[in-house]
Design a protein around this motif. Structure first.
Motif, short mmCIF file in Angstrom:
data_model
loop_
_atom_site.label_atom_id
_atom_site.label_comp_id
_atom_site.label_asym_id
_atom_site.label_seq_id
_atom_site.Cartn_x
_atom_site.Cartn_y
_atom_site.Cartn_z
N SER A 106 0.82 -1.20 0.00
CA SER A 106 0.00 0.00 0.00
C SER A 106 0.86 1.26 0.00
CB SER A 106 -0.92 0.00 1.22
OG SER A 106 -1.60 1.22 1.36
N LEU A 107 1.90 1.26 0.83
CA LEU A 107 2.77 2.44 0.91
C LEU A 107 3.52 2.66 -0.40
CD1 LEU A 107 4.19 2.06 4.54
CD2 LEU A 107 2.35 3.56 3.75
N VAL A 108 4.00 1.58 -1.01
CA VAL A 108 4.69 1.71 -2.30
C VAL A 108 3.72 2.28 -3.33
CG1 VAL A 108 5.70 0.42 -4.22
CG2 VAL A 108 6.41 -0.08 -1.88
N TYR A 109 2.48 1.79 -3.33
CA TYR A 109 1.46 2.27 -4.27
C TYR A 109 1.26 3.78 -4.14
CZ TYR A 109 -3.23 2.86 -6.30
OH TYR A 109 -4.31 3.30 -7.03
N LEU A 110 1.16 4.27 -2.90
CA LEU A 110 0.89 5.69 -2.68
C LEU A 110 2.12 6.56 -2.92
CD1 LEU A 110 -1.37 6.05 0.48
CD2 LEU A 110 -1.77 7.04 -1.76
N LEU A 111 3.26 6.12 -2.38
CA LEU A 111 4.45 6.95 -2.39
C LEU A 111 5.18 6.92 -3.73
CD1 LEU A 111 5.72 6.04 1.18
CD2 LEU A 111 4.67 8.20 0.46
N SER A 112 4.76 6.02 -4.62
CA SER A 112 5.36 5.97 -5.96
C SER A 112 4.53 6.72 -6.99
CB SER A 112 5.53 4.50 -6.40
OG SER A 112 6.39 3.81 -5.52
N LYS A 113 3.44 7.32 -6.55
CA LYS A 113 2.58 8.03 -7.49
C LYS A 113 3.29 9.26 -8.08
CE LYS A 113 -2.09 6.75 -6.13
NZ LYS A 113 -2.59 6.49 -7.47
N SER A 114 2.93 9.58 -9.30
CA SER A 114 3.55 10.68 -10.02
C SER A 114 3.23 12.03 -9.37
CB SER A 114 3.08 10.70 -11.48
OG SER A 114 3.52 11.87 -12.15
N ASN A 115 4.21 12.95 -9.45
CA ASN A 115 4.00 14.32 -8.99
C ASN A 115 3.76 15.28 -10.16
OD1 ASN A 115 6.58 13.25 -6.96
ND2 ASN A 115 4.61 13.79 -6.06
N ASP A 116 3.56 14.74 -11.33
CA ASP A 116 3.31 15.53 -12.53
C ASP A 116 1.89 16.10 -12.47
OD1 ASP A 116 2.93 16.64 -15.00
OD2 ASP A 116 3.46 14.84 -16.14
N PRO A 117 1.74 17.43 -12.53
CA PRO A 117 0.39 18.02 -12.47
C PRO A 117 -0.54 17.52 -13.58
CG PRO A 117 2.08 19.71 -12.21
CD PRO A 117 2.78 18.46 -12.62
N ASN A 118 0.02 17.05 -14.68
CA ASN A 118 -0.79 16.61 -15.80
C ASN A 118 -1.14 15.11 -15.75
OD1 ASN A 118 -0.76 19.19 -17.09
ND2 ASN A 118 1.34 18.78 -17.77
N HIS A 119 -0.63 14.43 -14.73
CA HIS A 119 -0.92 13.00 -14.61
C HIS A 119 -2.39 12.80 -14.24
CE1 HIS A 119 -0.70 8.84 -13.11
NE2 HIS A 119 0.39 8.73 -13.85
N LYS A 120 -2.96 11.71 -14.72
CA LYS A 120 -4.39 11.46 -14.49
C LYS A 120 -4.73 11.33 -13.01
CE LYS A 120 -4.01 6.41 -14.98
NZ LYS A 120 -4.52 5.22 -15.69
N ASP A 121 -3.77 10.88 -12.17
CA ASP A 121 -4.04 10.75 -10.74
C ASP A 121 -4.11 12.09 -10.03
OD1 ASP A 121 -4.11 8.01 -10.92
OD2 ASP A 121 -2.01 7.71 -10.33
N ASN A 122 -3.70 13.16 -10.72
CA ASN A 122 -3.63 14.48 -10.08
C ASN A 122 -4.65 15.46 -10.63
OD1 ASN A 122 -1.43 13.55 -8.53
ND2 ASN A 122 0.01 14.07 -10.16
N ARG A 123 -5.75 14.92 -11.13
CA ARG A 123 -6.79 15.79 -11.68
C ARG A 123 -7.49 16.61 -10.61
NH1 ARG A 123 -9.46 11.12 -15.57
NH2 ARG A 123 -7.78 11.07 -17.14
N ASP A 124 -7.31 16.23 -9.34
CA ASP A 124 -7.93 16.98 -8.25
C ASP A 124 -7.14 18.23 -7.87
OD1 ASP A 124 -5.75 15.73 -7.16
OD2 ASP A 124 -6.79 14.84 -5.46
N GLY A 125 -6.03 18.47 -8.57
CA GLY A 125 -5.22 19.66 -8.28
C GLY A 125 -4.13 19.42 -7.27
#
Length: 370
Positions: free
Chosen positions: A170-189
């Motif tokens: 779980s921690l690897v899943y969360l902490l490996s997420k992209s920090n790119d503002p244009n990534h689909k996981d970051n559509r919430d801003g």
């Protein structure tokens, strides 16, 4: 025992704070057991429709856990994470003197655990309005026991609060997420995840008594390895007053109660504590926490980091000054020890520099790291 009752003329605002705290306290203490019992009763005594829906729900939990370890993406329902009355009851404070840039992810190593980890849970789960104001674009999460996310009903509640599994996957899943503002996981801003880990866990909780700051850390290095594997910065934090909001039945090492707690902890990962606090309408007995201030403080700023040459300086700060690490899929043992030692030094310095400000009669208090 003489009972000290709460006066009738307590202001309504304080009454509402007490009721809010009672809701969260009873939920945390009793929902894990009630959730399991409810499922058993539904399967044993429910009609065919109820049983079928329960089985479907259990399958959904299994599938959802396999997909993303039960994590609610983003910040979840913000309305459910703005419980100001719970914060104001103690009150719980969060102070910032340094930024957490949203261009990377963070592990907050939090101490002491106390009985419930109330300070960090208020700041990063139950009332995140202050966090979002101080650390924009950084999602606050708190890691807790993995099996909570496999427990029906309980998992829904803690997911709404922004809690995540403390399992490695779980921690690897969360902490490996992209920090790119244009990534689909970051559509919430938001472009960063900050995961708080109460490193001392159940062992540290068993040592929690008012005025005693006993940390379980010397042999806890998993969070450092996780930070190195994912390239996440470590933010040491210390919650002054956390150990003072509850007492518990005396359980010195080698006592019968402590031996029983140790056995249960080994079997389940949970230490069966017997809290001592106040009641809703009295100040003498109950399991509600006392109204005592909690201040979450962090310290340590690290610059120009490389694996073999570490240049750093200390300064008195609150939550927000990270220890950066060099990412590696196979953390070197010496490097792990080096970063781990810096975390311990940071915590010791926080305690010595801030105890007079945040702990009454601080001359009698010592920090013990074991």
């Amino acid at each position: 025992m003489k009972i000290e009752w709460a006066p009738l003329n307590v202001p309504l605002a304080r009454r509402l704070q007490t009721l809010s705290t009672a809701f969260f306290t009873y939920t945390i203490f009793f929902i894990p057991i009630l959730s399991s019992l409810t499922v058993i009763l539904l399967l044993l005594y429910g009609g065919i429709g109820i049983r079928s829906m329960t089985v479907i729900y259990l399958v959904y939990i299994y599938k959802d856990y396999k997909k993303n370890y039960g994590i609610m993406e983003g910040n979840g329902w913000l309305l459910y994470r703005r419980h100001r009355r719970y914060r104001d009851y103690f009150p719980v404070e969060l102070v910032k003197t340094a930024d957490l840039p949203p261009n990377k992810n963070y592990i907050l190593s939090c101490f002491p655990h106390g009985l419930l980890g109330t300070g960090i849970c208020v700041n990063m789960c139950m009332d995140i309005s202050k966090w979002l104001q101080l650390f924009p674009q950084v999602r606050p999460k708190v890691a807790t026991l993995d099996h909570h996310f496999k427990t029906p009903f309980l998992r829904e509640i803690i997911r709404w609060w922004g809690m995540v599994s403390v399992s490695k996957e779980s921690l690897v899943y969360l902490l490996s997420k992209s920090n790119d503002p244009n990534h689909k996981d970051n559509r919430d801003g938001f472009t960063s995840n900050a995961v708080a880990i109460l490193v001392g866990g159940a062992q540290e909780a068993m040592d929690s008594h008012p005025g005693r700051y006993i940390l379980t850390l010397k042999n806890r290095k998993g969070f450092v390895k996780m930070a190195i594997r994912t390239g996440s910065a470590i933010v040491p934090t210390f919650s002054f007053g956390e150990v003072d909001i509850f007492d518990q039945v005396d359980n010195p090492p080698e006592s019968l109660l402590r031996r029983f707690q140790d056995i249960i902890k080994k079997l389940t990962g949970i230490s069966p504590l017997i809290p001592v606090g106040r009641g809703i309408f009295n100040y003498s007995f109950g399991i509600l926490p006392y109204r005592r201030r909690i201040v979450q403080v962090g310290e340590f700023h690290l610059l120009n980091v490389s694996r073999f040459s570490l240049q750093y300086y200390f300064k008195t700060v609150s939550v927000g000054s990270p220890i950066h690490v060099v990412k590696s899929d196979q953390p070197d043992a010496d490097y792990v020890d080096q970063i781990h030692g810096q975390v311990m030094e940071a915590l010791e310095k926080i305690f010595e520099q801030h105890k007079e400000k945040y702990i009454p009669n601080s001359q009698q208090n010592k920090l013990i790291i074991q």
